[in-house]
Design an enzyme around this catalytic site. Structure first.
Site, short mmCIF file in Angstrom:
data_model
loop_
_atom_site.label_atom_id
_atom_site.label_comp_id
_atom_site.label_asym_id
_atom_site.label_seq_id
_atom_site.Cartn_x
_atom_site.Cartn_y
_atom_site.Cartn_z
N THR A 173 0.84 -1.20 0.00
CA THR A 173 0.00 0.00 0.00
C THR A 173 0.88 1.25 0.00
O THR A 173 1.93 1.26 0.64
CB THR A 173 -0.86 0.00 1.28
OG1 THR A 173 -1.80 -1.06 1.18
CG2 THR A 173 -1.59 1.31 1.50
N ARG A 201 -14.16 -6.81 -0.50
CA ARG A 201 -13.57 -6.43 0.80
C ARG A 201 -12.98 -5.02 0.70
O ARG A 201 -12.28 -4.69 -0.25
CB ARG A 201 -12.49 -7.44 1.17
CG ARG A 201 -11.75 -7.13 2.49
CD ARG A 201 -10.44 -6.44 2.24
NE ARG A 201 -9.66 -6.24 3.47
CZ ARG A 201 -8.56 -5.51 3.53
NH1 ARG A 201 -8.11 -4.91 2.45
NH2 ARG A 201 -7.91 -5.36 4.66
N VAL A 202 -13.29 -4.19 1.68
CA VAL A 202 -12.69 -2.85 1.73
C VAL A 202 -11.86 -2.78 3.01
O VAL A 202 -12.31 -3.21 4.07
CB VAL A 202 -13.79 -1.75 1.72
CG1 VAL A 202 -13.20 -0.38 1.96
CG2 VAL A 202 -14.54 -1.77 0.39
N GLY A 203 -10.63 -2.26 2.89
CA GLY A 203 -9.73 -2.19 4.05
C GLY A 203 -9.81 -0.87 4.78
O GLY A 203 -10.79 -0.12 4.67
N ASP A 204 -8.77 -0.57 5.52
CA ASP A 204 -8.73 0.65 6.35
C ASP A 204 -8.46 1.91 5.54
O ASP A 204 -8.79 3.02 5.98
CB ASP A 204 -7.60 0.52 7.38
CG ASP A 204 -6.24 0.33 6.69
OD1 ASP A 204 -6.10 -0.63 5.90
OD2 ASP A 204 -5.34 1.17 6.90
N THR A 224 -0.55 1.70 6.90
CA THR A 224 -0.45 0.51 6.07
C THR A 224 -0.39 -0.71 6.98
O THR A 224 -0.04 -0.60 8.15
CB THR A 224 0.79 0.57 5.15
OG1 THR A 224 0.87 -0.65 4.41
CG2 THR A 224 2.09 0.76 5.92
N GLY A 225 -0.71 -1.87 6.42
CA GLY A 225 -0.71 -3.09 7.22
C GLY A 225 -2.06 -3.77 7.18
O GLY A 225 -2.86 -3.53 6.28
N GLU A 226 -2.29 -4.59 8.16
CA GLU A 226 -3.53 -5.39 8.24
C GLU A 226 -4.74 -4.47 8.45
O GLU A 226 -4.98 -3.97 9.55
CB GLU A 226 -3.38 -6.32 9.44
CG GLU A 226 -4.42 -7.36 9.56
CD GLU A 226 -3.98 -8.67 8.92
OE1 GLU A 226 -2.77 -8.88 8.71
OE2 GLU A 226 -4.88 -9.47 8.64
N GLY A 227 -5.49 -4.23 7.36
CA GLY A 227 -6.56 -3.23 7.38
C GLY A 227 -7.60 -3.46 8.45
O GLY A 227 -8.12 -2.51 9.05
N1 ASP Z 1 -3.95 -1.61 4.73
C1 ASP Z 1 -4.20 -2.26 3.46
C2 ASP Z 1 -5.50 -2.97 3.51
O1 ASP Z 1 -5.76 -3.66 4.49
C3 ASP Z 1 -3.14 -3.21 3.06
C4 ASP Z 1 -1.70 -2.75 3.25
O2 ASP Z 1 -1.44 -1.70 3.78
O3 ASP Z 1 -0.81 -3.50 2.89
O4 ASP Z 1 -6.23 -2.92 2.57
#
Ligand code: ASP
Length: 321
Positions: A173, A201-204, A224-227
């Site tokens: 991301t 699916r929609v993330g953060d 960024t990371g686990e949304g």
């Molecule tokens: N945060 C993003 C999501 O969960 C993914 C990422 O940052 O790698 O969609």
């Protein structure tokens, strides 16, 4: 001299030195340097923080190395779907998109929503129709889906069928925060989401306060990371809140947000933030975060590994005196 600064990220993931191909490492550094320059040039010409974060993110959306726009990760169905958000810290206006498939630059669509739409967040075909009505370029899957991501997707299908073990999925991301010469802050984030995520699916990223937030009074933030964990922890807004209501410095608020609810909310986290003086903080629990920073008349800083530390730019120190 007026101060201005920009900082960018292209994702955080759990990785140790030696686990990354040298060629890939070089390509990441080059991609970060290019994006940083695009954003910095806008600020140097007196442009707005909003235009600068868009320019930096556009550069990373064009770059197939990163998980945004071209080269994004694929869903379970083998398709790309994008989320993006941009926030103006001056007006608190927001533009965000979720689950768009054909828009070349999701962050530019988010910016047009911020500027022209009475709503903050548009999703799916409604967002794409809005892009079309505003003459934004659209592209087909042959533009977005790169051979590398197609291969990773095929590997994942084989892994599910028990035929192959997959290495950790790449989540790259992209995001940017900036301060312009008028003291305005902005934040932007753009993503193809998680590898092999469910369709729809929609993330953060487009959740304001979750993955993206900016307010001129305090800071601008891009995550960024686990949304799922980031949106449940409302981490971008937590950085703001810890600074505003609990008097934390930018660095300490960013570091605390990385640890927040860690017992309940697992997963990779990376947070990029900038305060009203143009200082940037990078927090991550992964050992690896693609990142960059440049303040007015300073050399650019580009880094990947935790050991690469950002020194406070000399001129910024002087300006604070
Ligand atoms: N945060 C993003 C999501 O969960 C993914 C990422 O940052 O790698 O969609």
């Amino acid at each position: 001299m007026k101060k201005y600064a920009i900082a960018i990220h292209a994702g955080a993931e759990t990785l140790k030195p030696g686990e990354l191909d040298k060629k890939k490492e070089e390509a990441y550094r080059q991609g970060l340097a290019d994006a940083l320059k695009e954003g910095y040039d806008v600020l140097g010409k007196g442009g707005s923080a909003l235009d600068a974060v868009e320019a930096a993110v556009n550069s990373m959306e064009r770059n197939p190395m990163f998980n945004a726009g071209r080269g994004a990760s694929l869903t379970q169905r083998g398709e790309t779907e994008f989320d993006a958000a941009i926030m103006d810290g001056n007006t608190l206006r927001v533009g965000a998109v979720g689950g768009v498939r054909y828009v070349q630059h999701p962050i530019s669509l988010a910016k047009v929503i911020l500027q022209k739409c009475k709503h903050c967040l548009l999703v799916g075909t409604g967002a794409e129709e809005f892009a079309l009505a505003n003459n934004l370029p659209l592209k087909g899957p042959e533009y977005f889906v790169t051979p590398e991501k197609r291969e990773a997707w095929l590997d994942k299908q084989q892994e599910k069928a028990g035929k192959k073990a997959m290495p950790g999925s790449m989540t790259d991301t992209v995001g940017a925060v900036a301060l312009d010469i008028n003291g305005n802050l902005a934040a932007a984030t753009s993503t193809g989401g998680l590898t092999n995520q469910m369709k729809g699916r929609v993330g953060d990223t487009p959740i304001i306060g979750g993955g993206t937030f900016a307010n001129n009074e305090v800071c601008a933030v891009s995550c960024t990371g686990e949304g799922e964990a980031i949106m449940r922890g409302v981490l971008a807004h937590e950085v703001y809140a810890m600074m505003k209501y609990a008097d934390n410095s930018l660095q300490s608020a960013t570091e605390k947000a990385i640890q927040l609810h860690a017992d309940k909310l697992k997963g990779d986290r990376g947070i990029l933030s900038m305060d009203t003086t143009g200082k940037a903080a990078f927090g991550f629990n992964t050992g690896f975060m693609k990142r960059g920073y440049q303040a007015a008349d300073e050399e650019p800083f580009v880094a990947l590994w935790e050991s690469e530390k950002l020194k406070k730019p000399a001129k910024l120190k002087e300006m604070e005196k």
